[in-house]
Design an enzyme around this catalytic site. Structure first.
Site, PDB file in Angstrom:
ATOM      1  N   GLN A 164      25.276 -33.074  -5.461  1.00  6.75           N
ATOM      2  CA  GLN A 164      23.996 -33.213  -6.168  1.00  6.75           C
ATOM      3  C   GLN A 164      23.036 -34.104  -5.368  1.00  6.75           C
ATOM      4  O   GLN A 164      23.387 -35.222  -4.995  1.00  6.75           O
ATOM      5  CB  GLN A 164      24.247 -33.814  -7.565  1.00  6.75           C
ATOM      6  CG  GLN A 164      23.004 -33.921  -8.419  1.00  6.75           C
ATOM      7  CD  GLN A 164      22.387 -32.562  -8.764  1.00  6.75           C
ATOM      8  OE1 GLN A 164      23.087 -31.626  -9.118  1.00  6.75           O
ATOM      9  NE2 GLN A 164      21.074 -32.461  -8.644  1.00  6.75           N
ATOM     10  N   ASP A 193      25.211 -24.051  -2.792  1.00  2.00           N
ATOM     11  CA  ASP A 193      23.773 -24.354  -2.821  1.00  2.00           C
ATOM     12  C   ASP A 193      23.015 -23.581  -1.735  1.00  2.00           C
ATOM     13  O   ASP A 193      21.790 -23.468  -1.792  1.00  2.00           O
ATOM     14  CB  ASP A 193      23.538 -25.855  -2.607  1.00  2.00           C
ATOM     15  CG  ASP A 193      23.550 -26.633  -3.918  1.00  2.00           C
ATOM     16  OD1 ASP A 193      23.212 -26.037  -4.961  1.00  2.00           O
ATOM     17  OD2 ASP A 193      23.888 -27.827  -3.892  1.00  2.00           O
ATOM     18  N   LYS A 242      25.175 -28.216 -15.341  1.00  3.13           N
ATOM     19  CA  LYS A 242      25.882 -27.240 -14.502  1.00  3.13           C
ATOM     20  C   LYS A 242      27.322 -27.048 -14.989  1.00  3.13           C
ATOM     21  O   LYS A 242      27.834 -25.935 -15.005  1.00  3.13           O
ATOM     22  CB  LYS A 242      25.847 -27.696 -13.032  1.00  3.13           C
ATOM     23  CG  LYS A 242      24.447 -27.568 -12.424  1.00  3.13           C
ATOM     24  CD  LYS A 242      24.327 -28.240 -11.061  1.00  3.13           C
ATOM     25  CE  LYS A 242      22.868 -28.224 -10.598  1.00  3.13           C
ATOM     26  NZ  LYS A 242      22.653 -28.867  -9.295  1.00  3.13           N
TER      27      LYS A 242
END
Ligand code: NAD
Length: 296
Positions: free
Chosen positions: A102, A125, A58
């Site tokens: 994460q 997200d 990422k």
């Protein structure tokens, strides 16, 4: 690996590159308009090698399109309170546009509590209940990257879900449920069925699908007998299967037995080289959205 030049393949490599190119030019326009570059803060807890690799990926993706990043790497013994304190700091920091925690987290930390603590306006997200609620109501702000990537793949491949019988296998909060909502929107107009591990006679559902999305995490379990002739098949699964001939000792396969299904499908996404690449690209798009939100 299938030849990506074949027309039935929905090539995630080309499509995701097009998304990245768009995001990059939008960021160039944004920064030349006197804005600072978008800034993404990633949080990684513990030393799960897969998570570490995802976060590195990422960071690299972000740098390529002009997004700045920082990664907070916390020890595996970090407490829930310690992680919450960091999330609150990032929420309050005006230089942070997007926050990405994460997953999975360590066993002593409740994922839901952490997801709920992220400022919904920085939740790139799209997992915060406010963002999922907005998605369900039909005015999304952040769309979770995998279902967002699938919708983008369809539209960039000129596949219009309107009127299609769409069958999604998998009801997770990050793939199946948000995708069902996206396909139900008036912008997509599909008729949606969501199947799961307790579905009776799965094949009876999948065989009706004009659009079949496999997101169950079961290696190659959708075979040709479960697919309607001419269907569009989106394979979300990423499963490791042992393979002594591969350098790493395993290879990645989807939820779809592609060799068996491909002759029946009108269009199909490969694994690797399909939905996974789109997922990565859509996070970049969400981070640009976050920067724009912050500036308003
Ligand atoms: P999950 O484990 O949270 O959910 C799996 C879902 O599949 C559950 O709802 C379960 O009921 C259903 N299911 C499991 N076995 C089934 C069966 N035999 N028949 C019918 N339904 C069944 O998984 P997830 O996080 O949604 O991920 C699903 C798969 O997609 C995994 O392989 C994951 O690695 C992959 N994934 C890929 C991407 C990507 O970017 N390509 C992103 C997220 C997840």
């Amino acid at each position: 690996m299938p030849d990506s030049s074949e027309s039935d393949l929905i090539d995630g490599r080309t499509l995701s590159q097009a998304v990245r190119d768009d995001v990059q030019s939008e960021i160039e326009a944004w920064t030349s308009d006197d804005h600072r570059p978008p800034f993404l803060s990633a949080v990684l807890v513990g030393d799960n090698p897969a998570s570490e690799a995802y976060v590195r990926g990422k960071e690299k993706d972000a740098a390529e399109v002009g997004i700045e990043t920082e990664t907070h790497h916390l020890d595996a013994d970090t407490s829930q309170e310690g992680l919450l304190d960091l999330v609150y700091d990032l929420n309050a920091d005006p230089s942070v546009d997007g926050i990405l925690v994460q997953l999975p987290l360590t066993d002593n930390i409740n994922e839901q509590t952490i997801i709920d603590a992220v400022d919904p306006s920085k939740d790139v997200d799209g997992f915060h209940p406010e963002n999922l609620g907005r998605l369900m109501r039909g005015n999304p702000r952040y769309i979770p990257a995998t279902p967002y990537g699938i919708m983008e793949m369809l539209s960039r491949s000129d596949i219009d879900p309107e009127g299609m019988d769409a069958v999604i296998v998998g009801r997770s909060n990050i793939v199946g449920k948000p995708l069902a909502n996206l396909l139900l929107r008036r912008t997509a107009n599909a008729t949606v069925t969501v199947c799961h591990s307790r579905t009776r006679d799965l094949a009876a559902h999948t065989r009706r699908a004009d659009l079949l999305v496999a997101a169950a995490g079961q290696a190659a379990f959708i075979d040709g007998t479960m697919v309607k002739e001419g269907a569009v098949v989106i394979d979300v699964g990423i499963n490791r299967v042992e393979d002594s001939s591969a350098d790493r000792g395993y290879r990645l396969v989807g939820d779809v037995d592609s060799e068996d299904v491909r002759p029946r499908a009108a269009r199909i996404t490969p694994v690797p080289g399909g939905v996974g690449l789109m997922t990565r690209a859509m996070l970049l798009k969400n981070t640009l959205t976050a920067a724009r939100l912050r500036a308003t």
